[in-house]
Scaffold this active site. Structure first.
Site, PDB file in Angstrom:
ATOM      1  N   HIS A   3      18.193 -16.301  49.465  1.00  0.00           N
ATOM      2  CA  HIS A   3      16.843 -15.747  49.448  1.00  0.00           C
ATOM      3  C   HIS A   3      16.799 -14.435  50.212  1.00  0.00           C
ATOM      4  CE1 HIS A   3      12.702 -15.452  51.193  1.00  0.00           C
ATOM      5  NE2 HIS A   3      12.471 -15.425  49.890  1.00  0.00           N
ATOM      6  N   ASP A  11      23.014   2.962  37.332  1.00  0.00           N
ATOM      7  CA  ASP A  11      23.322   3.689  36.110  1.00  0.00           C
ATOM      8  C   ASP A  11      24.697   4.350  36.225  1.00  0.00           C
ATOM      9  OD1 ASP A  11      22.996   6.252  37.415  1.00  0.00           O
ATOM     10  OD2 ASP A  11      20.860   6.248  36.939  1.00  0.00           O
ATOM     11  N   ASP A  47      11.881 -12.307  44.367  1.00  0.00           N
ATOM     12  CA  ASP A  47      11.267 -12.772  45.612  1.00  0.00           C
ATOM     13  C   ASP A  47       9.744 -12.718  45.516  1.00  0.00           C
ATOM     14  OD1 ASP A  47      10.657 -13.411  48.252  1.00  0.00           O
ATOM     15  OD2 ASP A  47      12.136 -12.035  49.094  1.00  0.00           O
ATOM     16  N   MET A  57      14.415   4.065  41.913  1.00  0.00           N
ATOM     17  CA  MET A  57      14.615   5.316  42.624  1.00  0.00           C
ATOM     18  C   MET A  57      13.542   6.312  42.174  1.00  0.00           C
ATOM     19  SD  MET A  57      17.895   7.896  42.541  1.00  0.00           S
ATOM     20  CE  MET A  57      19.030   6.756  43.321  1.00  0.00           C
ATOM     21  N   TYR A  99      19.583   5.079  48.285  1.00  0.00           N
ATOM     22  CA  TYR A  99      21.014   5.059  48.596  1.00  0.00           C
ATOM     23  C   TYR A  99      21.295   4.219  49.838  1.00  0.00           C
ATOM     24  CZ  TYR A  99      21.921   8.942  45.322  1.00  0.00           C
ATOM     25  OH  TYR A  99      22.056   9.730  44.213  1.00  0.00           O
ATOM     26  N   TYR A 117      17.641   8.292  36.472  1.00  0.00           N
ATOM     27  CA  TYR A 117      16.714   7.539  37.321  1.00  0.00           C
ATOM     28  C   TYR A 117      16.579   6.099  36.817  1.00  0.00           C
ATOM     29  CZ  TYR A 117      15.352  11.825  39.729  1.00  0.00           C
ATOM     30  OH  TYR A 117      15.354  12.985  40.466  1.00  0.00           O
ATOM     31  N   ASN A 119      18.431   3.473  38.029  1.00  0.00           N
ATOM     32  CA  ASN A 119      18.863   2.489  39.028  1.00  0.00           C
ATOM     33  C   ASN A 119      17.715   1.560  39.402  1.00  0.00           C
ATOM     34  OD1 ASN A 119      21.451   3.923  39.458  1.00  0.00           O
ATOM     35  ND2 ASN A 119      20.090   5.494  40.261  1.00  0.00           N
TER      36      ASN A 119
END
Length: 127
Positions: A3, A11, A47, A57, A99, A117, A119
């Site tokens: 958890h 990407d 979650d 991102m 990052y 973009y 990710n």
């Protein structure tokens, strides 16, 4: 994974190996992120103790208004199939913060996704 552990689906442009020095790096170069995301969410609950367990991102200032991110709509549709919050479960963070957070992930999946973009980081919930 337990958890609140996180996984990053990266990407093709993401520096997966250098960001994943302390993580498990899984190579899935021949696959796009929407199909990976859909497969993961069949066994990986998001979650419910955080508002945005799926983090993208954010576009850099110089890309705002110039770069389109239609893949984010695909992510919202996939998430909606697996989590009643749908798009509301998604949030954005600054590129460099992304990052830093990716470096703390349990695993990074290096995809062959060519969309920019693209990710996405997922925080695991309770099974």
């Amino acid at each position: 994974m337990g958890h609140s552990d996180r996984i990053c689906i990266a990407d093709a442009n993401f520096p997966s190996e250098s960001m994943g020095k302390d993580a498990i790096v899984i190579r899935m170069d021949g696959h796009g992120i929407p199909e990976i995301l859909d497969a993961i969410l069949t066994v990986f609950p998001l979650d419910t103790y955080t508002d945005t367990p799926a983090v993208l991102m954010e576009l850099m200032e110089r890309d705002r208004g110039k770069v389109e991110t239609p893949i984010w709509d695909e992510y919202a549709a996939v998430i909606e199939k697996h989590d009643e919050r749908g798009r509301a479960a998604m949030g954005n963070i600054d590129r460099f913060d992304f990052y830093e957070e990716a470096k703390k992930c349990y695993a990074i999946i290096a995809s062959g996704e060519k969309a920019i973009y693209a990710n996405i980081m997922l925080q695991k919930g309770v099974i």
